[in-house]
Design an enzyme around this catalytic site. Structure first.
Site, PDB file in Angstrom:
ATOM      1  CD  GLU A  73      53.804   8.069  41.996  1.00 54.78           C
ATOM      2  OE1 GLU A  73      53.639   6.673  41.860  1.00 54.78           O
ATOM      3  OE2 GLU A  73      54.139   8.945  41.350  1.00 54.78           O
ATOM      4  CB  CYS A  77      75.082  -3.327  28.233  1.00 53.41           C
ATOM      5  SG  CYS A  77      73.940  -1.926  27.584  1.00 53.41           S
ATOM      6  CB  CYS A 103      58.128   9.280  29.081  1.00 49.34           C
ATOM      7  SG  CYS A 103      56.949   8.400  29.865  1.00 49.34           S
ATOM      8  CG  PHE A 149      50.939  11.382  37.265  1.00 50.23           C
ATOM      9  CD1 PHE A 149      50.145  10.203  37.299  1.00 50.23           C
ATOM     10  CD2 PHE A 149      50.224  12.485  36.837  1.00 50.23           C
ATOM     11  CE1 PHE A 149      49.024  10.198  36.829  1.00 50.23           C
ATOM     12  CE2 PHE A 149      48.909  12.620  36.363  1.00 50.23           C
ATOM     13  CZ  PHE A 149      48.268  11.327  36.394  1.00 50.23           C
ATOM     14  CB  CYS A 157      70.521   0.381  21.574  1.00 52.49           C
ATOM     15  SG  CYS A 157      70.760   0.528  23.105  1.00 52.49           S
ATOM     16  CB  CYS A 190      76.735  -1.785  20.269  1.00 57.47           C
ATOM     17  SG  CYS A 190      76.010  -3.273  21.195  1.00 57.47           S
ATOM     18  CD  GLN A 240      63.209  10.721  34.380  1.00 54.78           C
ATOM     19  OE1 GLN A 240      63.168   9.849  33.732  1.00 54.78           O
ATOM     20  NE2 GLN A 240      61.894  11.440  34.313  1.00 54.78           N
TER      21      GLN A 240
END
Length: 384
Positions: free
Chosen positions: A269, A94, A343, A248, A18, A7, A219
């Site tokens: 939700e 990117c 997550c 959720f 990143c 990159c 996602q």
């Protein structure tokens, strides 16, 4: 797995998002696996607990969403970020984005220039265009494009240039303006103004149709997310539950993968737009015993619904986790199993400490966020 992504932004010190991009993927995964095993060690003292091999996808071109700060000037706009040294850096190339998305981002820089929209200057609290948000559907390569503006002043300029852009890029299906008038680092405001008749983007994971609206969570790594949902479906099927809760639930990805025509599913939700999407999916799938409601998951579990206890509960909370109160509610409901998609492994571990009467039987890491510290975890808890 040993692939290194080269990159230029990172090499030049312009973008450090990143942070682990210089490490081979195998090394990144090993570090994530070690962190997860250490955090969950207190809960895997039974011989039954399995740490399954991590699930990975591509190391570049995987991301379906771009959040670009609009910098520079109206005659020379830049879509990207402010570098650590303070310069405006275009991130249109990117490597996280597919090639067609990179090309469209470059075209959007020209669009802003042609429309003559002044980028918002945080230091002077002047200008109009704050962000451009671009979301890609993998199933058809279609796009949702959002302009985050300080006021309505630039809408006419967007509308003037839009026909040419959409003629060149017919895969742009949804275009909207989000009004964010506050001089704060807030991504979006309350009001959304659609400039197209279509207000949602269609996606499909495995055999499940899903819909994306501007404010609904989705996602960002479709390739690995599809594997995550499929794994959840397989783990849930082992219990053949007579009823399901999906807390959720977002746009319904987990619940709709695990539902069947004869199994009642309740999805909760807090974001109304996501619930509207989930309802559309259920209707398309012909699921009659499904109800999706825009409510707070913790409040729902404490309310009248607590009298109708499900046989299996799925939770997929934001990074803060589900919290002690909901942990206690789940323990009291005593379903056959709890499927927890997290997550944030730190809050997952904290929540596991508050759930009573269950043992951890399966854990699997899903690398939805290569080159970062983040990852998704699927954890299966079975009633003692």
């Amino acid at each position: 797995m040993s692939t290194l992504v080269q990159c230029g932004y990172f090499e030049r010190g312009q973008c450090q998002s990143c942070r682990h991009i210089k490490l081979p993927m195998a090394q990144q995964l090993a570090a994530k696996t070690q962190e997860l095993q250490q955090l969950l060690a207190p809960f895997v003292d039974n011989a039954e607990a399995q740490f399954l091999p991590p699930v990975v996808g591509d190391s570049s071109g995987f991301r379906n969403k771009a959040k670009m700060v609009v910098l520079g000037a109206a005659h020379a706009p830049v879509l990207g970020i402010v570098s650590p040294s303070g310069e405006a850096v275009s991130l249109c190339d990117c490597l996280l984005y597919p090639a067609d998305m990179q090309a469209l981002l470059h075209r959007l820089e020209r669009f802003v220039q042609q429309a003559g929209i002044p980028p918002y200057r945080v230091d002077k609290a002047k200008g109009e265009l704050k962000f451009i948000l671009l979301t890609r559907s993998q199933v058809r390569g279609e796009y949702m494009l959002r302009f985050v503006l300080r006021s309505r002043d630039a809408i006419a300029r967007i509308e003037r240039e839009l026909p040419a852009l959409m003629a060149e890029y017919p895969q742009i299906k949804v275009v909207s303006v989000n009004l964010q008038p506050i001089h704060m680092a807030i991504l979006e405001g309350e009001e959304e103004i659609f400039l197209t008749e279509n207000t949602r983007l269609e996606e499909r994971f495995n055999d499940v149709p899903l819909f994306i609206r501007p404010k609904s969570f989705f996602q960002t790594n479709p390739q690995v997310a599809a594997k995550l949902y499929q794994t959840a479906r397989e783990w849930v099927a082992d219990f053949a539950p007579a009823s399901l809760w999906d807390l959720f639930c977002g746009v319904g990805g987990f619940g709709l993968h695990c539902a069947a025509k004869d199994i009642p599913l309740t999805g909760i939700e807090i974001e109304a737009e996501a619930i509207a999407c989930a309802k559309m999916s259920a209707q398309l799938m012909g699921l009659d015993k499904v109800q999706f409601m825009a409510l707070d998951s913790t409040d729902f579990a404490k309310g009248d619904a607590a009298q109708t206890k499900p046989e299996l509960i799925i939770v997929n909370p934001p990074r803060r986790g589900i919290g002690e109160s909901l942990c206690h509610s789940l323990s009291e409901f005593a379903p056959k199993a709890i499927l927890y998609s997290s997550c944030n492994p730190k809050t997952l571990a904290k929540d596991l400490g508050h759930i009573r009467g269950y043992r951890l039987t399966k854990v699997q890491l899903f690398d939805l966020f290569p080159h970062s510290d983040h990852f998704e975890v699927l954890a299966l808890l079975v009633k003692d």
